[in-house]
Write a protein that holds these residues in place. Structure first.
Motif, PDB file in Angstrom:
ATOM      1  N   ARG A  34      29.234  18.882  12.244  1.00 37.73           N
ATOM      2  CA  ARG A  34      29.294  19.971  13.212  1.00 37.73           C
ATOM      3  C   ARG A  34      29.351  21.326  12.492  1.00 37.73           C
ATOM      4  NH1 ARG A  34      33.898  22.084  15.583  1.00 37.73           N
ATOM      5  NH2 ARG A  34      35.159  20.716  14.306  1.00 37.73           N
ATOM      6  N   SER A  81      26.333  25.151  11.327  1.00 34.33           N
ATOM      7  CA  SER A  81      26.359  26.599  11.087  1.00 34.33           C
ATOM      8  C   SER A  81      27.177  26.810   9.818  1.00 34.33           C
ATOM      9  CB  SER A  81      26.977  27.335  12.266  1.00 34.33           C
ATOM     10  OG  SER A  81      28.125  26.656  12.702  1.00 34.33           O
ATOM     11  N   LYS A 104      30.351  28.754   8.967  1.00 35.82           N
ATOM     12  CA  LYS A 104      31.655  28.313   9.473  1.00 35.82           C
ATOM     13  C   LYS A 104      32.393  27.463   8.463  1.00 35.82           C
ATOM     14  CE  LYS A 104      31.313  28.102  14.470  1.00 35.82           C
ATOM     15  NZ  LYS A 104      31.059  27.182  15.568  1.00 35.82           N
ATOM     16  N   VAL A 115      17.408  30.042  15.005  1.00 34.68           N
ATOM     17  CA  VAL A 115      18.277  31.130  14.579  1.00 34.68           C
ATOM     18  C   VAL A 115      17.469  32.307  14.059  1.00 34.68           C
ATOM     19  CG1 VAL A 115      19.990  31.826  12.861  1.00 34.68           C
ATOM     20  CG2 VAL A 115      20.306  29.722  14.154  1.00 34.68           C
ATOM     21  N   LEU A 137      15.611  37.148  14.616  1.00 40.47           N
ATOM     22  CA  LEU A 137      16.257  38.065  13.691  1.00 40.47           C
ATOM     23  C   LEU A 137      15.290  39.060  13.104  1.00 40.47           C
ATOM     24  CD1 LEU A 137      18.551  35.633  11.702  1.00 40.47           C
ATOM     25  CD2 LEU A 137      19.236  37.271  13.434  1.00 40.47           C
ATOM     26  N   HIS A 161      21.961  33.006   6.602  1.00 41.97           N
ATOM     27  CA  HIS A 161      22.561  32.280   7.723  1.00 41.97           C
ATOM     28  C   HIS A 161      22.897  30.846   7.396  1.00 41.97           C
ATOM     29  CE1 HIS A 161      22.846  34.639  11.423  1.00 41.97           C
ATOM     30  NE2 HIS A 161      22.188  35.499  10.658  1.00 41.97           N
ATOM     31  N   ARG A 208      38.598  33.352  16.787  1.00 46.07           N
ATOM     32  CA  ARG A 208      37.262  33.008  16.288  1.00 46.07           C
ATOM     33  C   ARG A 208      36.988  31.533  16.562  1.00 46.07           C
ATOM     34  NH1 ARG A 208      38.569  33.304   9.770  1.00 46.07           N
ATOM     35  NH2 ARG A 208      39.677  31.333   9.670  1.00 46.07           N
ATOM     36  N   HIS A 209      35.716  31.220  16.594  1.00 50.59           N
ATOM     37  CA  HIS A 209      35.280  29.837  16.796  1.00 50.59           C
ATOM     38  C   HIS A 209      35.850  29.224  18.072  1.00 50.59           C
ATOM     39  CE1 HIS A 209      35.351  29.685  12.102  1.00 50.59           C
ATOM     40  NE2 HIS A 209      34.344  30.396  12.552  1.00 50.59           N
ATOM     41  N   GLU A 219      34.926  19.359  21.946  1.00 55.03           N
ATOM     42  CA  GLU A 219      34.994  19.740  20.551  1.00 55.03           C
ATOM     43  C   GLU A 219      33.626  19.720  19.902  1.00 55.03           C
ATOM     44  OE1 GLU A 219      38.206  18.419  17.276  1.00 55.03           O
ATOM     45  OE2 GLU A 219      37.595  17.079  18.848  1.00 55.03           O
ATOM     46  N   ARG A 220      32.953  18.636  20.226  1.00 53.81           N
ATOM     47  CA  ARG A 220      31.651  18.426  19.614  1.00 53.81           C
ATOM     48  C   ARG A 220      30.685  19.543  19.942  1.00 53.81           C
ATOM     49  NH1 ARG A 220      30.268  14.891  15.671  1.00 53.81           N
ATOM     50  NH2 ARG A 220      32.398  14.450  15.135  1.00 53.81           N
ATOM     51  N   SER A 225      30.973  22.426  20.388  1.00 48.82           N
ATOM     52  CA  SER A 225      31.448  23.768  20.141  1.00 48.82           C
ATOM     53  C   SER A 225      30.278  24.647  19.745  1.00 48.82           C
ATOM     54  CB  SER A 225      32.493  23.752  19.064  1.00 48.82           C
ATOM     55  OG  SER A 225      31.894  24.021  17.847  1.00 48.82           O
ATOM     56  N   PRO A 226      30.424  25.868  20.072  1.00 45.88           N
ATOM     57  CA  PRO A 226      29.320  26.810  20.100  1.00 45.88           C
ATOM     58  C   PRO A 226      28.686  26.970  18.749  1.00 45.88           C
ATOM     59  CG  PRO A 226      31.396  27.911  19.960  1.00 45.88           C
ATOM     60  CD  PRO A 226      31.701  26.490  20.119  1.00 45.88           C
ATOM     61  N   LEU A 227      27.426  26.814  18.714  1.00 40.30           N
ATOM     62  CA  LEU A 227      26.798  27.034  17.430  1.00 40.30           C
ATOM     63  C   LEU A 227      26.406  28.472  17.241  1.00 40.30           C
ATOM     64  CD1 LEU A 227      24.749  23.864  16.929  1.00 40.30           C
ATOM     65  CD2 LEU A 227      26.859  24.609  15.881  1.00 40.30           C
ATOM     66  N   PRO A 228      25.367  28.854  17.882  1.00 42.60           N
ATOM     67  CA  PRO A 228      24.857  30.170  17.523  1.00 42.60           C
ATOM     68  C   PRO A 228      25.483  31.208  18.414  1.00 42.60           C
ATOM     69  CG  PRO A 228      23.282  28.912  18.821  1.00 42.60           C
ATOM     70  CD  PRO A 228      24.614  28.290  18.987  1.00 42.60           C
ATOM     71  N   ARG A 266      25.157  35.385  17.832  1.00 37.77           N
ATOM     72  CA  ARG A 266      23.836  35.522  17.245  1.00 37.77           C
ATOM     73  C   ARG A 266      23.667  36.923  16.768  1.00 37.77           C
ATOM     74  NH1 ARG A 266      19.558  32.486  20.949  1.00 37.77           N
ATOM     75  NH2 ARG A 266      20.157  30.442  20.216  1.00 37.77           N
TER      76      ARG A 266
END
Lengths: 357, 1094
Positions: free
Chosen positions: A68, A72, A75, A147, A151, A162, B13-14, B944-945, B947-950, B953
């Protein structure tokens, strides 16, 4: 009688690079255990198959939980769940985003859509890359694509920033994104001999010279979309083949320069008009999206194949294209020198790269 | 007494996506302390909100400051429906109340939800302003420092060790309240988390008060545990050692050892050689005053001579040391003007101490110390392990005040003891009395390495306590420890520190049990036993031959399912046999490794519905001062059954193993050159009696059983179980079981090359640690098939389970070779009928193999004087004794009338073993019923899984690539009291956290393993985050004291409770000259991080 629950959690997350590779390659736990056993880890530490199984399961679980975050990568650096050294983080990311050349060759230029995703099992069967691994690679392509799509700024840089990738991998992804965006056809039989690296090189050339970004550095999609104005201007090059005088003049200039320098001179002379028509026509048609897609197939059909059948060597090719390009500058009625250079610069290097068996 | 608590919510955050439509979240934060709540503004449509709130100020009593955590709740604003909670952070503000600890809490905390786990992070700033010096106030005990570390913390010096402090607090378990039937699992979990947090706060405050009363300023070896008694309630109890600590200025003394060392030598010498000291006048005075206080050990040495009583030497000694520049320990005596000698000791403190002396003496009711390692010279002699167990039936903790009120009013159990004689307090009191009497029987006046634990199954509870009987150097304490009758003549000769602690504390002529003594192989002056079992760490000055190793005895015993008293009786009848067998295993395994002493011994007995599990762990060592152990002799009982060939094969295997182990652990004591005539004679005799090989008495031969009535634990009647020639053989093969036993002895595989393992702080024989440290927690649950299992079969399974765990560790950590697994702490439990759970926390540390120096045996060592007696005291006692007896006639419970027939009645047994301070507590509560009740609860998709990716942006380039310098502070964790290669420059406070995690989507979270794996990882993450927020970079003395796991796979549910503790510290690399921690306040890095994140 069985171990029902078995976990091992380190304060610093323990990751075995070998197991990571197996996981990325889509091995099931049991297959991974087999591979590891054959690899001889067991002797290393007097371990038994049970120990190996338990370790592999643990590692797989850890990777799944990390996955996960890997989606990204930025993170990964400021998440709190896993304590991973920066060096190890970099390795994790780089490996996660690495791909198989065989796989990427199959999807290069295809739309990164659900439809393509459905075909992954065929690709898996064809490339003998496991379906799981195919999915990961495909999803990586798609994620990067999404993504960077919106940009500003240079494509390679954006990808590296990124996704925290190395320069090399960043460039490869830029190529993939570029191909996917322009939907270049790469799957035809005639193109099969080309490797991903051939295409990646060409993509680099196109990105650096033919996109909007080659002119303006702060435009959206600057490295993804071809420079429309430039494509329009390419039409002007048609004069090279439509104007009979110009065509003859060009031919004689090239032939004069080539005479005696190559064994293939006769073939070059005989084929000049055909070849020149081929290249200029490709240029002139690039305003059509459809023809952009066929760019590579056109190059092969219109230029590379004729040359190959005449048994040009790579050196012949180099010689020919150099003189072909340069001679156009001497044509006094040909006014489109800048566009010509921008076009031929890329064509030249692409063909050099693509001219092999 | 008011204080002002200030909190500021900086950013998040996150965060998880709470609004599916926009894929964003409208987050705001509630900050709650006590009954006051503040809210931030809603930060709309962001997963990385920047609240940057004002300072929320709470004006509160410091009592509340100690009890309550700051509660930070992150919510998603919803215009039309109720706001959804995202998760919570509980921040313990105790570290801010102590001037020497942290001054601000600032950093990113994981937002935790009991159903979803960690959901993003929040940046919080917390400060406390206290208006006054607090020590004068009764209800609060701000300023008392707490340490989990079971030794004197590294940057402190013990001015005085006051002694044992204990407290317990009870309440109803919210999980069992009626309201739990209608509230959500989340609400119930949070109620429990909050309650336990409150109770621990209160407990700590109360202990602090006791410490202040005693005149101390710190609690060392603080051990807090929970007893989840189910329907009957929730008990939080703690024990610790009150001390007066002085901070060492970092410049002057880079480490305690070098600091104290100069004066230890003279001190211990002085101790042991009074006559040389030449301070007679002082001495007389001391003698007078010290005989005054009414201590339990009033009796002067009956046996022998020793005109200068043992304690007298120590007085001059303390004086001496105080007049030198070290001013260790000045113990002002009542009514005695010792002022002149005090040296640098601060005046006010002294007066305070003097005022408190009376109270302090009362506290000496239990001369117990939870410490396991001591300043040099502190430990004079070690007697052996003492332990006590008792089986109790849990009943509802009746309390009118608890009644139906739903408020979490906390009750101090002590306050209601008058009405309720059957209290948990009384139970522990009883056990402690017993321990004390056992120690006394061993001629010791103190118990060190003391710990307590429970195991609960349904309504049956086993209480256990254990420690090491010993004699301490009183210069670290106030009087009261001095007047003990011991074989004093030993004091007349100086005994070197490397062997002094091995010398027997009891009177040779009047030994508590028959024992084979020899003259010390190190100093040759005093008597030592042949084997020494202790619960403490190996004293650093001890002289050891070769390396040590982990030794475990494992045992499973089936038991019939039963209810109530029948069950309790059955269990208590089984206990002594289990202890005996564990002990036999330990002895045999010790001999198999050719070692003669056990340190860090910890025996855990866990009770399940249909079985009892026993696990004894210790670190075996060859003490140079003790005689070499003999081999193990095999004999067939009935020659007809088993051929001599068979026996000799086994014998050969055993001998081979011993030889191999000697090589492996580098045990090469020089051959003896002179034998004490006494010993020699003994050997000869035994040799004559036995066939070949080294003579070993059968364990039973050495076990002396004490039967002590707990009502009057002072009288200890001694029962010599067996003398006789048939006992001369160690192992008799008289049936197949015996063969099995022997095989299982040989099963334990030594660690692979490059690995060592121990359960003590550090490995004896290794002292060149490098900086590689890997702390880990591992949990395994094994499901037994329901086939008819025999005890033997169970044993095999259990042994394999433990062995396989160890093998797994070795394998996983192979990249660290050469390395040692230190502080291996196993806890076992029987969570359900057919489940065995083993949880291990340990640390792997690398060391430099080349430089490893083995301490060569300084003196030649006798070999072959294998006669052994143990100073193990096998006291058996009616288990269900007094407390149960109060409600029921004793005969009903035990089913046996009181008599001297030991075998029939045995509830608590002690003999040499049990300790390990940290993880004694694994109680498994079966909450099946509860889980079932939860059946219909809403299912939660694994958010949970997704969870926001981008999310952010960002259209701009990130300014920095972030994986070069991570913004997250690296926090090291270790169960040890130190980190190799570093120096602790500051203790920031105790970390004591309790978490519950529950899931109703077990499969989706990766099954039980996936669920627990992520939970443990989350717990680590939260501990690290709290430490980092305090400005720390490491946790020492970390332990997982509780890991209760329950599952219901059919319902796709699981629940787990974890309790962890440790000391947050700042440490710097040893090479760094000055005390500036390399990592600056994490707040800075965090806030800069916030910028880049958006």
């Amino acid at each position: 009688m069985a171990v029902e629950l078995d976990v091992f959690v380190g304060n610093t997350t323990i990751m075995d690079e070998e197991v990571y590779k197996l996981w990325l390659d889509g091995y099931t736990v049991n297959d991974a255990v087999k591979v590891r056993m054959e690899g001889g880890v067991m002797e290393e530490c007097e371990a038994s198959a049970d120990v190996l199984l338990s370790d592999t399961m643990d590692q797989y679980r850890t990777f799944q939980m990390c996955e996960r975050l890997l989606h990204s990568p930025a993170k990964l650096a400021n998440q709190l769940l896993f304590q991973i050294t920066p060096h190890r983080q970099a390795v994790l990311i780089e490996r996660y985003y690495a791909f198989d050349d065989a796989f990427v060759r199959e999807v290069l230029g295809k739309k990164l859509s659900k439809g393509t995703k459905k075909d992954l099992d065929d690709i898996s069967a064809k490339t003998s890359v496991t379906l799981k691994s195919c999915r990961r690679q495909f999803d990586n392509f798609k994620r990067v694509f999404k993504v960077v799509e919106e940009l500003k700024g240079p494509l390679v840089e954006n990808i590296r920033q990124h996704f925290l990738l190395s320069d090399k991998l960043g460039r490869d992804y830029a190529a993939i994104v570029f191909f996917a965006n322009n939907r270049f056809e790469t799957g035809k039989r005639k193109l099969q001999y080309l490797t991903f690296q051939d295409f990646a090189f060409c993509a680099g050339q196109l990105i650096n010279n033919w996109t909007v970004g080659a002119v303006d550095h702060m435009v959206e999609d600057m490295d993804v979309d071809l420079d429309k104005e430039f494509l329009q201007e390419l039409k002007e090059l048609k004069i090279l083949i439509t104007d009979k005088d110009l065509l003859d003049q060009h031919k004689s200039l090239v032939c004069t320069a080539l005479r005696g320098k190559t064994k293939a001179f006769n073939e070059m002379e005989a084929n000049f008009k055909n070849l020149s028509r081929g290249l200029v026509n490709i240029a002139a048609k690039l305003t059509n999206t459809k023809d952009v897609r066929d760019f590579f197939i056109d190059l092969v059909e219109k230029f590379i194949e004729p040359c190959r059948s005449d048994r040009w060597t790579a050196a012949d090719m180099r010689l020919y294209l150099t003189h072909y390009t340069n001679s156009a500058h001497i044509l006094d009625t040909f006014k489109h020198q800048v566009v010509w250079d921008r076009y031929m610069g890329v064509i030249k290097s692409c063909i050099f790269k693509m001219y092999h068996d | 007494m008011p204080g002002k608590l200030k909190a500021k919510i900086v950013a998040g955050r996150h965060l998880p996506v709470m609004d599916r439509a926009s894929d964003l979240t409208d987050a705001f934060v509630e900050v709650k302390f006590g009954n006051t709540t503040f809210k931030t503004d809603v930060f709309p449509k962001s997963l990385n909100p920047q609240w940057n709130s004002e300072w929320f100020k709470f004006e509160v009593d410091d009592e509340d400051l100690q009890d309550e955590p700051l509660q930070v709740t992150v919510l998603d604003h919803d215009t039309y429906s109720a706001n959804d909670a995202i998760g919570k952070v509980y921040i313990d503000i105790d570290p801010l109340l102590c001037t020497e600890a942290a001054s601000v809490i600032s950093g990113w905390f994981p937002i935790y939800d009991t159903i979803h786990g960690i959901r993003g992070e929040i940046n919080v700033l917390v400060k406390v302003e206290l208006f006054n010096d607090l020590n004068r106030f009764r209800q609060s005990s701000c300023g008392v420092k707490f340490f989990c570390t079971t030794s004197i913390p590294r940057c402190y010096r013990a001015a005085m060790v006051h002694g044992f402090v204990e407290e317990l607090v009870v309440n109803e378990d919210p999980e069992y309240q009626w309201i739990d039937r209608i509230r959500t699992p989340r609400a119930s979990n949070e109620a429990r988390q909050r309650l336990i947090s409150l109770m621990s706060g209160e407990l700590q405050r109360k202990i602090g008060l006791k410490v202040l009363e005693m005149g101390g300023n710190a609690v060392v070896g603080y051990l807090q545990c929970f007893d989840l008694e189910g329907e009957s309630g929730l008990v939080v109890r703690a024990i610790g050692t009150a001390c007066t600590l002085d901070k060492l200025s970092s410049g002057s003394a880079p480490n305690t050892n070098t600091h104290t060392h100069p004066n230890t030598a003279p001190a211990s010498n002085a101790c042991n050689s009074p006559s040389k000291d030449g301070k007679e006048p002082v001495f007389g005075e001391d003698l007078l005053s010290s005989s005054g206080p009414p201590t339990p050990f009033r009796a002067l040495p009956t046996s022998s001579s020793s005109p200068p009583p043992p304690f007298s030497p120590s007085k001059p000694c303390s004086r001496q040391s105080s007049s030198s520049d070290t001013d260790l320990s000045l113990t002002p005596k009542t009514g005695m003007g010792s002022g002149g000698s005090v040296g640098k000791e601060a005046g006010p403190l002294k007066t305070l101490l003097r005022q408190q002396t009376q109270t302090a003496l009362e506290q000496r009711e239990f001369p117990f110390f939870t410490l396991t390692s001591f300043p040099p010279g502190f430990l004079v002699h070690v007697g052996g392990v003492v332990s006590a167990r008792s089986v109790k039936l849990l009943d509802r903790i009746h309390n009118p005040a608890l009644g139906n009120t739903r408020s979490y009013k906390l009750l101090d159990w002590n306050s209601v003891t008058a009405d309720e004689p059957e209290t948990r307090d009384a139970w522990w009191e009883e056990i402690r009395q017993e321990i004390k009497s056992h120690a006394k029987a061993l001629g010791c006046h103190a118990v060190v390495g003391y710990s307590e634990s429970t195991s609960i199954c349904e309504e049956v509870c086993i209480l256990s306590a254990s420690g090491t009987a010993s004699i301490l150097n009183p210069r670290f304490m106030r009087e009261g420890c001095l007047d003990i009758g011991i074989a004093d003549h030993r004091f007349e000769e100086p005994s070197p520190p490397s062997c002094g602690f091995c010398h027997i504390p009891y009177d040779e002529l009047n030994m508590p049990f028959p024992a084979q003594l020899t003259y010390c192989y190190h100093c040759r002056r005093q008597k030592v036993p042949d084997v020494l079992f202790t619960t403490i760490d190996l004293p650093s000055e001890a002289s050891v031959t070769g390396k040590g190793c982990l030794i475990q005895a494992r045992l499973c015993r089936l038991k019939k399912k039963a209810q109530g008293e029948v069950n309790a009786t059955a269990i208590s009848n089984m206990l002594p046999f289990m202890e005996y067998e564990l002990h036999t295993q330990l002895m045999n395994k010790l001999k198999l490794r050719s070692m003669n002493a056990l340190f860090g011994l910890h025996i855990q007995i866990s009770v399940g519905e249909n079985m009892l599990l026993g696990l004894a762990s210790a670190t075996g060592v060859y003490l140079t001062a003790l005689p070499a152990p003999g081999g193990i002799q095999i004999a067939g009982k009935t020659p007809g059954d088993l051929s001599n060939d068979h026996i000799s094969t086994i014998q050969k295997r055993i001998n081979d193993t011993i030889a191999k182990n000697k090589e492996l652990y580098q045990i090469n004591p020089p051959k003896l050159f002179a034998l004490d005539p006494e010993v020699f004679c003994g050997i000869n005799m035994e040799l004559n009696e036995e066939l070949v090989g080294s003579p070993i008495p059968e364990p039973r031969h050495r076990s002396r059983l004490f039967r002590s009535h707990s009502e009057s634990s002072d009288e200890v009647s001694e029962l010599d179980l067996s003398h006789g020639k048939k006992d001369a053989f160690v192992l008799e093969i008289d049936d197949t079981d015996a063969v099995e036993d022997i095989h299982s002895l040989l099963i334990d595989a030594p660690p692979p090359s490059g690995f060592y393992s121990c359960n003590t702080e550090v490995m004896p024989g290794i002292n060149t640690w490098t900086s590689g440290v890997q702390m880990f927690t591992s949990v395994r649950v094994f499901r037994l098939s329901n086939a008819n299992l025999t005890n033997q079969g169970l044993n095999k399974i259990f042994t394999d389970l433990c062995e396989n765990l160890l093998k797994s560790f070795y394998f996983k950590l192979r990249s660290m070779i050469p390395c040692c697994l230190c502080h291996l702490n196993f806890t076992v439990a029987v969570p359900e009928d057919e489940l065995i759970q083993v949880a291990v926390t340990a640390v792997a540390m690398t060391f430099d193999k080349d430089q490893t120096q083995e301490k060569p045996a300084e003196k030649p060592i006798t070999k072959g004087s294998g006669d052994t007696e143990e100073q193990l005291q096998f006291s058996m006692e009616l288990c269900a004794d007094s407390s149960l007896a109060n409600s029921q006639p004793p005969s009903k419970i035990s089913g046996v009338p009181e008599s001297s027939n030991i075998s029939s009645r045995a509830a608590s047994v002690d003999y040499g073993s049990f300790a390990d301070r940290c993880s004694t507590w694994l109680e498994l509560l079966r909450l099946k019923a509860h889980t079932i009740r939860r059946g219909s609860v809403k299912t939660i998709s694994s958010l949970e899984r997704s969870s926001p990716l981008p999310d952010g942006r960002s259209r701009s380039l990130r300014s920095t690539r972030s994986f070069g310098g991570t913004s997250v502070t690296v926090v090291k964790m270790t169960p040890l009291s130190f980190l190799p290669g570093t120096r602790i420059i500051k203790y920031l406070g105790i970390i004591n956290m309790f978490f519950i995690r529950e899931t109703t989507s077990l499969r989706e979270e990766g099954g039980v393993s996936g669920f627990l794996h992520s939970f443990i990882a989350e717990v680590f993450a939260m501990v690290r985050a709290h430490v980092a927020a305090l400005g720390g970079n490491a946790v020492v003395s970390y332990s997982m004291k509780e890991c209760v796991f329950m599952e219901n796979p059919n319902k796709n549910q699981a629940q787990c409770l974890i309790n962890v503790s440790g000391d947050a510290v700042i440490c710097v690399r040893e090479s760094d000259p000055e005390a500036t921690p390399s990592m600056t306040n994490s707040a800075q890095s965090c806030s800069s991080e916030t910028d880049t994140a958006t």
